[in-house]
Design a protein around this motif. Structure first.
Motif, PDB file in Angstrom:
ATOM      1  N   ALA A 150     -36.498   2.098   1.458  1.00 48.12           N
ATOM      2  CA  ALA A 150     -37.930   1.808   1.570  1.00 48.12           C
ATOM      3  C   ALA A 150     -38.510   2.408   2.847  1.00 48.12           C
ATOM      4  O   ALA A 150     -39.682   2.776   2.900  1.00 48.12           O
ATOM      5  CB  ALA A 150     -38.171   0.309   1.551  1.00 48.12           C
ATOM      6  N   ILE A 151     -37.688   2.486   3.898  1.00 49.38           N
ATOM      7  CA  ILE A 151     -38.161   3.050   5.162  1.00 49.38           C
ATOM      8  C   ILE A 151     -38.031   4.581   5.147  1.00 49.38           C
ATOM      9  O   ILE A 151     -38.874   5.288   5.669  1.00 49.38           O
ATOM     10  CB  ILE A 151     -37.376   2.423   6.331  1.00 49.38           C
ATOM     11  N   THR A 154     -41.340   7.394   1.019  1.00 50.69           N
ATOM     12  CA  THR A 154     -42.462   6.619   0.466  1.00 50.69           C
ATOM     13  C   THR A 154     -42.380   6.467  -1.062  1.00 50.69           C
ATOM     14  O   THR A 154     -42.846   5.477  -1.609  1.00 50.69           O
ATOM     15  CB  THR A 154     -43.813   7.262   0.828  1.00 50.69           C
ATOM     16  N   ARG A 157     -40.021   3.759  -1.783  1.00 48.55           N
ATOM     17  CA  ARG A 157     -40.550   2.456  -1.361  1.00 48.55           C
ATOM     18  C   ARG A 157     -41.128   1.684  -2.550  1.00 48.55           C
ATOM     19  O   ARG A 157     -40.909   0.490  -2.690  1.00 48.55           O
ATOM     20  CB  ARG A 157     -41.623   2.684  -0.292  1.00 48.55           C
ATOM     21  N   THR A 186     -32.123   5.886  12.309  1.00 48.63           N
ATOM     22  CA  THR A 186     -33.560   5.624  12.105  1.00 48.63           C
ATOM     23  C   THR A 186     -33.828   4.704  10.916  1.00 48.63           C
ATOM     24  O   THR A 186     -34.918   4.162  10.790  1.00 48.63           O
ATOM     25  CB  THR A 186     -34.322   6.937  11.889  1.00 48.63           C
ATOM     26  N   ARG A 189     -33.371  -1.423  11.228  1.00 47.94           N
ATOM     27  CA  ARG A 189     -34.444  -2.207  11.839  1.00 47.94           C
ATOM     28  C   ARG A 189     -33.844  -3.477  12.425  1.00 47.94           C
ATOM     29  O   ARG A 189     -32.796  -3.927  11.984  1.00 47.94           O
ATOM     30  CB  ARG A 189     -35.511  -2.571  10.799  1.00 47.94           C
ATOM     31  N   LEU A 197     -39.772  -8.212   6.535  1.00 49.68           N
ATOM     32  CA  LEU A 197     -39.803  -7.361   5.339  1.00 49.68           C
ATOM     33  C   LEU A 197     -39.434  -8.160   4.101  1.00 49.68           C
ATOM     34  O   LEU A 197     -40.027  -7.991   3.037  1.00 49.68           O
ATOM     35  CB  LEU A 197     -38.804  -6.217   5.491  1.00 49.68           C
TER      36      LEU A 197
ATOM     37  N   LYS B  40     -50.783   4.696   5.293  1.00 52.40           N
ATOM     38  CA  LYS B  40     -49.852   5.002   4.202  1.00 52.40           C
ATOM     39  C   LYS B  40     -49.570   3.776   3.343  1.00 52.40           C
ATOM     40  O   LYS B  40     -49.432   3.866   2.132  1.00 52.40           O
ATOM     41  CB  LYS B  40     -48.528   5.516   4.780  1.00 52.40           C
ATOM     42  N   PHE B 102     -42.302  -0.203   9.278  1.00 48.98           N
ATOM     43  CA  PHE B 102     -42.503   1.053   8.560  1.00 48.98           C
ATOM     44  C   PHE B 102     -42.933   2.207   9.466  1.00 48.98           C
ATOM     45  O   PHE B 102     -43.149   3.308   8.989  1.00 48.98           O
ATOM     46  CB  PHE B 102     -43.546   0.856   7.450  1.00 48.98           C
ATOM     47  N   ILE B 103     -43.072   1.923  10.757  1.00 49.35           N
ATOM     48  CA  ILE B 103     -43.406   3.015  11.685  1.00 49.35           C
ATOM     49  C   ILE B 103     -42.140   3.825  11.947  1.00 49.35           C
ATOM     50  O   ILE B 103     -41.126   3.288  12.369  1.00 49.35           O
ATOM     51  CB  ILE B 103     -43.990   2.470  13.002  1.00 49.35           C
ATOM     52  N   LYS B 104     -42.248   5.106  11.671  1.00 45.61           N
ATOM     53  CA  LYS B 104     -41.054   5.951  11.748  1.00 45.61           C
ATOM     54  C   LYS B 104     -41.085   6.941  12.902  1.00 45.61           C
ATOM     55  O   LYS B 104     -40.055   7.256  13.478  1.00 45.61           O
ATOM     56  CB  LYS B 104     -40.897   6.737  10.445  1.00 45.61           C
TER      57      LYS B 104
END
Lengths: 283, 179
Positions: A150-151, A154, A157, A186, A189, A197, B40, B102-104
């Motif tokens: 999901a991250i 898009t 997601r 990356t 989270r 989430l 987005k 969701f900030i990448k």
């Protein structure tokens, strides 16, 4: 203090990148992490690789626990007989990923596995029937969904949201764990952000937090009973493995063998009686 | 007089790249990153709700809050410790908490944003920040063996007390909260 778990970090060929991902996971506040090996149809099964050495500080090393996990991708044609194998038992967690409805039914009812996971980044291709899910819950199996896709993307997601909300509604959030499925740092989270989430996926606040803390812990205990016990009731270990403070239990359970010991015991019992009689006379 | 309730998010920006010390956190870029993620993933009505009652504070110097830049949105950024404070309306709290994961990217480099604390006033947010800084400094102190480094960290530890920041908290509180 509760420990935060992330039981799905993908095993990558590049050792440096793998170390970096694990170090970031430690920095974000995860204390138990499992590195996943995926076994697809036709892949060769190998025993669990040793944990990767991370150059952490002493405190971090004490708190950080690294586990190994295997995810077997199931289809209709796969032979499931090797799931009780010694090589499979060398992994801490055994998960299956069904790709068809039939394999999902088999995974829920027949197979002795800890965790059922899905690829939620695309359309599943079958419906998760309530009946199968209920049998899996009755047998104490756990379900997992991953937030990493999901991250990452898009388009993924949308599928992740669609599948997970449907999935959470069906099961009412029981026996569910959330993990990252991260290939790169990356994708990770922090635990409390993941809980936020999970609320977006339709879970309640308490469930969202427990799916990162207490439910994965219960899953690990279940996995330990599958691997290390005889019918989930007896474990066999060497005497030397018992810690110092618990050794009195073994010494106390030894039967009294010598006669001398018996005599001494009888004398001890007689002495207080004599004393009592003396006291009576004096009165 | 109606009091508009706000929520203050204390965020830590982690750069997963190996050369983390070279990366700079700027408030404008950080705001742009949040807005990009919001565009987005949020609809137009949610975006409007989130954008109202939201101001911006910048810190470019040594102390935590130096200069204010009011552009209708509040973000306080500390470029040294890579922390930022974001203010939103009370009713958009959940929206922001679900948006931050969701900030990448920040300035075309990959980032992870960790929410450290959510508070009702700037003062408590600042207290939480000082607490966090103290904890990280103590961890650093435990793990360093170099004498010069240890001395510097000890001085920094002594300087970050709540009493020193008390005056600044009072001046901050005058500026926001009531309309």
């Amino acid at each position: 203090m509760v420990k935060f778990h992330d039981l799905n970090i993908a095993r990558v060929k590049d050792a440096v990148a793998q170390k970096h991902t694990l170090r970031i996971a430690c920095r974000l506040g995860y204390e138990v992490v499992a590195v996943t090996t995926v076994l697809k149809n036709g892949d060769e099964l190998t025993a669990a690789p040793p944990p990767i050495e991370l150059q952490l500080t002493k405190e971090e090393q004490q708190n950080f626990q690294q586990l190994s996990r295997i995810t077997v991708v199931l289809s209709d044609k796969t032979n499931n007989s090797y799931l009780g194998n010694d090589k499979i038992k060398s992994y801490d967690i055994l998960a299956v990923q069904p790709t068809t409805e039939k394999s999902f039914q088999v995974a829920c009812s027949e197979l002795n596995v800890d965790l059922i996971t899905f690829d939620f980044s695309t359309w599943l291709g079958f419906h998760l029937k309530h009946q199968y899910v209920q049998t899996a819950l009755r047998l104490g199996k756990y379900f997992e969904f991953t937030y990493g896709p999901a991250i990452r993307d898009t388009t993924c997601r949308r599928y992740v949201f669609q599948n997970t909300t449907d999935f959470v509604q069906r099961k009412e959030g029981q026996n569910t764990i959330i993990s990252s499925g991260a290939e790169w740092p990356t994708d990770l989270r922090a635990p409390y952000d993941v809980a936020n989430l999970a609320i977006l996926f339709g879970m309640k606040e308490g469930q969202a937090k427990s799916s990162l803390t207490s439910t994965p812990r219960a899953l690990l205990l279940k996995a330990a009973t599958r691997r290390l016990t005889v019918k989930s009731s007896i474990t066999i270990g060497h005497v030397t493995s018992i810690p110092e403070k618990d050794k009195w239990k073994i010494e106390g359970s030894k039967p009294p063998s010598t006669d001398a010991g018996k005599r001494q015991n009888t004398d001890d019992h007689d002495e207080p009686k004599k004393k009592k009689s003396k006291k009576l006379k004096s009165n | 007089m109606v009091r508009l309730k706000n929520r203050y998010f204390l965020c830590k920006v982690i750069f997963p790249s190996p050369d983390e010390s070279n990366e700079m956190l700027t408030s404008q870029e950080f705001r742009r990153a949040i807005e990009k993620a919001a565009r987005k993933s949020l609809g137009s009505s949610d975006l409007a709700l989130w954008a109202t009652g939201y101001e911006m504070h910048i810190n470019s110097g040594s102390s935590i809050f130096d200069s204010y830049l009011l552009v209708g949105k509040v973000i306080k950024v500390n470029s040294h410790s890579k922390t930022a404070i974001v203010r939103v309306q009370h009713r958009a709290t959940r929206m922001l908490s679900q948006l931050l994961p969701f900030i990448k990217q920040h300035q075309k480099t990959d980032v992870i944003i960790q929410t450290l604390h959510v508070t009702g006033t700037v003062a408590t947010c600042q207290k939480a920040l000082i607490k966090y800084e103290r904890r990280t400094l103590l961890e650093l102190l435990r793990n360093t063996t170099n004498k010069d480094h240890r001395k510097k960290i000890q001085e920094a530890l002594l300087s970050c007390t709540l009493d020193l920041q008390g005056q600044k908290i009072a001046s901050d509180n005058d500026n926001d909260g009531f309309t």
